[in-house]
Enzyme design. Structure first.
Site, short mmCIF file in Angstrom:
data_model
loop_
_atom_site.label_atom_id
_atom_site.label_comp_id
_atom_site.label_asym_id
_atom_site.label_seq_id
_atom_site.Cartn_x
_atom_site.Cartn_y
_atom_site.Cartn_z
N ALA A 1 28.35 -5.18 -1.97
CA ALA A 1 27.02 -5.70 -1.67
C ALA A 1 26.33 -6.13 -2.96
O ALA A 1 26.41 -5.43 -3.98
CB ALA A 1 26.19 -4.64 -0.96
N LYS A 2 25.66 -7.27 -2.92
CA LYS A 2 24.97 -7.79 -4.10
C LYS A 2 23.54 -7.23 -4.09
O LYS A 2 22.58 -7.92 -3.70
CB LYS A 2 25.01 -9.32 -4.09
CG LYS A 2 24.80 -9.96 -5.46
CD LYS A 2 25.09 -11.44 -5.40
CE LYS A 2 24.81 -12.15 -6.71
NZ LYS A 2 25.74 -11.77 -7.78
N VAL A 3 23.41 -6.00 -4.50
CA VAL A 3 22.15 -5.26 -4.44
C VAL A 3 21.41 -5.39 -5.77
O VAL A 3 22.01 -5.25 -6.84
CB VAL A 3 22.42 -3.77 -4.13
CG1 VAL A 3 21.12 -2.97 -4.09
CG2 VAL A 3 23.17 -3.63 -2.81
N TYR B 1 22.08 -4.18 -10.72
CA TYR B 1 22.06 -4.99 -11.93
C TYR B 1 21.33 -4.34 -13.11
O TYR B 1 21.31 -4.90 -14.20
CB TYR B 1 21.54 -6.39 -11.61
CG TYR B 1 22.61 -7.17 -10.88
CD1 TYR B 1 23.45 -8.04 -11.55
CD2 TYR B 1 22.85 -6.95 -9.53
CE1 TYR B 1 24.48 -8.71 -10.89
CE2 TYR B 1 23.88 -7.60 -8.87
CZ TYR B 1 24.70 -8.48 -9.55
OH TYR B 1 25.73 -9.11 -8.90
#
Length: 296
Positions: free
Chosen positions: A153-155, A159
């Site tokens: 998942a690009k949460v 980052y």
């Protein structure tokens, strides 16, 4: 860098509004906890007009990211693609980086949100790591354990790990970092996947501990088209340093060659590498309508 001006429009919950007038609530879980998901997408000024590369695929991943972390996704993917083209038109953008963000409404508890918002913005942005080969180091930071959070998942909160790794690398005089996973295998760069070349073959870290990048997926497709053998496997830091060549890939970075890892310079001249061939082919792919259709 200035990302917008007085005339810039963004898409917010079904409407186009001036970016300068947009606001968000200070009690959002997204602001306090990083509980949001996003995508990075590129549009290219092709011979057939502006084309968003793999737009539907990106919005499908945005939806999947929401599902994996229990954020409601209330929008139609095809409609989001249409609205993104309209956003580019309103802002007179032909080459652009596009950032959709799904973020939560006010909620200070540690539970899934009752309601969410979507914002899409875009701006002109060159290749994230530039167009020269980059000097990279092994980071002291690791990729998060996939048992702690869904790594596919690009949460937004993930980052923080990327910012720490890149900041450390630049502080040490490098352009970028490579993170290992909790088992000390090569994972990825803070915002890009990694491929290495050895003896005429490509190798890339297998899924499970990395973000399954859409550019990574495209590179694998191109390898099949070009009859380049590419093996998905676990890669040690030692194997990375013994590679003939290596490159990073991602929507923001596109495809960029690595000059060195730590103090080890890769021996193969970049122009003679498989990565360079893929770099040129990828650029043709995103700029040519005829080839582009095959990879939508």
């Amino acid at each position: 860098m200035q990302y917008y001006n007085s005339s810039t429009q963004l898409y917010l919950n079904g409407e186009f509004v001036p970016a300068k007038d947009a606001s968000t609530d200070l009690y959002s879980q997204s602001l306090h906890y990083g509980y949001a998901v996003f995508e990075g997408i590129r549009a290219y000024n092709t011979h057939n007009g502006t084309r968003i590369f793999k737009a539907k695929r990106h919005y499908e991943r945005l939806k999947r990211s929401c599902e994996l972390v229990h954020i409601p996704f209330e929008w139609n993917v095809d409609d989001l693609v249409r609205q993104t083209y309209k956003l580019l038109e309103l802002n007179n953008l032909r080459d652009a980086y596009i950032r959709p963000l799904v973020y939560c409404s006010p909620n200070m508890t540690l539970s899934e949100p009752a309601s969410v918002n979507i914002m899409i913005c875009a701006w002109e942005w060159g290749a994230y790591l530039g167009d020269k080969q980059v000097r990279v180091c092994i980071s002291s930071y690791q990729r998060p354990n996939p048992k702690s959070t869904p790594m596919e998942a690009k949460v937004s909160g993930h980052y923080v790990n990327s910012i720490l790794a890149t900041t450390e690398a630049k502080g040490r005089g490098y352009d970028e970092a490579v993170l290992l996973d909790q088992n000390e295998f090569v994972a990825e760069a803070p915002g890009a996947n990694i491929f290495i070349e050895k003896s005429g073959k490509l190798y890339t870290p297998s899924l499970g501990h990395i973000l399954p990048g859409i550019t990574r997926e495209t590179v694998l497709q191109l390898c099949k088209s070009l009859d380049i053998e590419c093996i998905e496997t676990q890669i040690t830091a030692r194997e990375l340093k013994q590679a003939d060549s290596a490159f990073l890939c991602g929507t923001a970075a596109e495809i960029i060659g690595m000059k060195s890892i730590d103090e080890t310079t890769f021996p193969l001249k970049w122009s003679d590498s498989l990565g360079s061939t893929l770099q040129r082919t990828y650029k043709c792919l995103v700029l040519e309508k005829q080839n582009y259709e095959v990879f939508i």
